[in-house]
Design a protein around this motif. Structure first.
Motif, PDB file in Angstrom:
ATOM      1  N   ASN A  73      30.827  50.273 107.372  1.00  0.00           N
ATOM      2  CA  ASN A  73      30.255  50.180 108.715  1.00  0.00           C
ATOM      3  C   ASN A  73      28.749  50.413 108.736  1.00  0.00           C
ATOM      4  O   ASN A  73      28.085  50.120 109.722  1.00  0.00           O
ATOM      5  N   THR A  74      28.206  50.961 107.643  1.00  0.00           N
ATOM      6  CA  THR A  74      26.755  51.183 107.577  1.00  0.00           C
ATOM      7  C   THR A  74      26.020  50.016 106.927  1.00  0.00           C
ATOM      8  O   THR A  74      24.782  49.986 106.933  1.00  0.00           O
ATOM      9  N   MET A 124      39.483  45.980  98.307  1.00  0.00           N
ATOM     10  CA  MET A 124      38.297  45.371  98.901  1.00  0.00           C
ATOM     11  C   MET A 124      38.385  43.861  98.781  1.00  0.00           C
ATOM     12  O   MET A 124      38.976  43.332  97.848  1.00  0.00           O
ATOM     13  N   LYS A 125      37.763  43.197  99.750  1.00  0.00           N
ATOM     14  CA  LYS A 125      37.665  41.740  99.730  1.00  0.00           C
ATOM     15  C   LYS A 125      36.194  41.376  99.520  1.00  0.00           C
ATOM     16  O   LYS A 125      35.390  41.406 100.444  1.00  0.00           O
ATOM     17  N   LEU A 126      35.865  41.057  98.279  1.00  0.00           N
ATOM     18  CA  LEU A 126      34.500  40.724  97.908  1.00  0.00           C
ATOM     19  C   LEU A 126      34.286  39.225  98.036  1.00  0.00           C
ATOM     20  O   LEU A 126      35.201  38.431  97.791  1.00  0.00           O
ATOM     21  N   GLN A 181      37.375  44.737 110.266  1.00  0.00           N
ATOM     22  CA  GLN A 181      37.409  43.870 111.447  1.00  0.00           C
ATOM     23  C   GLN A 181      37.193  42.396 111.083  1.00  0.00           C
ATOM     24  O   GLN A 181      37.074  41.541 111.968  1.00  0.00           O
ATOM     25  N   GLY A 182      37.134  42.110 109.790  1.00  0.00           N
ATOM     26  CA  GLY A 182      36.924  40.741 109.358  1.00  0.00           C
ATOM     27  C   GLY A 182      35.479  40.297 109.410  1.00  0.00           C
ATOM     28  O   GLY A 182      35.186  39.107 109.305  1.00  0.00           O
TER      29      GLY A 182
END
Length: 282
Positions: A52-53, A1-3, A20-21
């Motif tokens: 996505n949510t 993950m990119k936090l 998707q950035g």
């Protein structure tokens, strides 16, 4: 993950980057990217979320430092042999430790201030290691388990205050804005080999640094184990692991230093990029 953390300085919210950035808001699940949110359990819970949510963050908000409430900002000096050579200093037999004050921490794209009277402000791209759980007297074999993730750091340095004014290096390392961190905290599962990452830095489009973490003198497990003998490590502590050659101080025959009105751009493979504009401190 990119936090990551986004928003107005001092009022940042936690976020995560989707596939998707797009920045997604995490404030419904955690208060901030700091402390207990960096544990293996907390990161595992975040990983279970369907990104996505999560609410999309509109526009292009300011990105803050990827970690908040940093307790210790620890740096390792001369950790690339070729950088030690350009600095005319011997290769260290043990890790050289210094600190950046936490008041130096800034966002990855915030302006960097050239201190009043400074003529020797320099750049240093570095791999940052973010600690995820507390420990002391950590063994090298267990050291990687204490890492929450990795990030890009620009260890901005004022060489006169660091070297020529007596005392420790810390004085030249801790000016306000001298610690851009981020844009993301990339969790350790996404960085299978932190000792094989290209890192680079440009000033006004000229590439000065172009190195790889495979030439680190002291590798990350050794650094963590060594530091944990000197101090306890806490969640949210940041270790900046050293810079490859190409700093302004080392340019021959004449050193090159930063002045107001310049642009630094830097990055590390898989960890994102930073861009800072230099301004005169007031």
């Amino acid at each position: 993950m990119k936090l990551l953390r986004y928003g107005i300085k001092g009022f940042e919210k936690p976020g995560v980057l989707d596939d998707q950035g797009q920045i997604r808001d995490l404030s419904g699940y955690i208060d901030d990217i700091s402390g207990s949110a960096l544990s293996d359990e907390a990161i595992s819970n975040l990983r279970k979320l369907d990104l996505n949510t999560l609410p999309k963050v509109a526009g292009n908000p300011r990105i803050g430092s990827c970690v908040n409430h940093v307790g210790k900002f620890i740096c390792i000096g001369l950790n690339y042999a070729d950088h030690a050579a350009e600095a005319n200093m011997p290769v260290p037999e043990e890790p050289i430790i210094f600190n950046k004050w936490t008041s130096a921490i800034s966002g990855p794209n915030d302006d960097v201030e050239i201190p009043i009277g400074s003529t020797k402000t320099d750049w240093e791209v570095e791999l940052g290691v973010v600690i995820g759980k507390a420990g002391r007297y950590i063994s090298e074999s267990d050291a990687m388990d204490y890492i929450a993730g990795y990030c890009v750091i620009n260890d901005v340095s004022e060489r006169e205050w660091q070297i020529e004014r007596g005392g420790t290096w810390d004085k030249g390392k801790g000016f306000d804005t001298f610690g851009p961190i981020g844009p993301w905290l990339v969790t350790r599962d996404e960085v299978p080999n932190p000792h094989k990452l290209g890192l680079w830095l440009e000033v006004d489009g000229h590439r000065y640094q172009n190195g790889n973490t495979n030439t680190l003198i002291f590798k990350i497990p050794e650094i963590i184990a060594y530091l944990s003998r000197c101090m306890s490590l806490q969640p949210g502590d940041i270790i900046s692991t050293g810079t490859p050659p190409g700093v302004g101080m080392g340019i021959k025959p004449n050193a090159v230093y930063l002045k107001p009105g310049q642009t630094m751009k830097l990055g590390i493979d898989g960890l994102g990029e930073q861009q800072q504009f230099t301004v005169a401190a007031k």
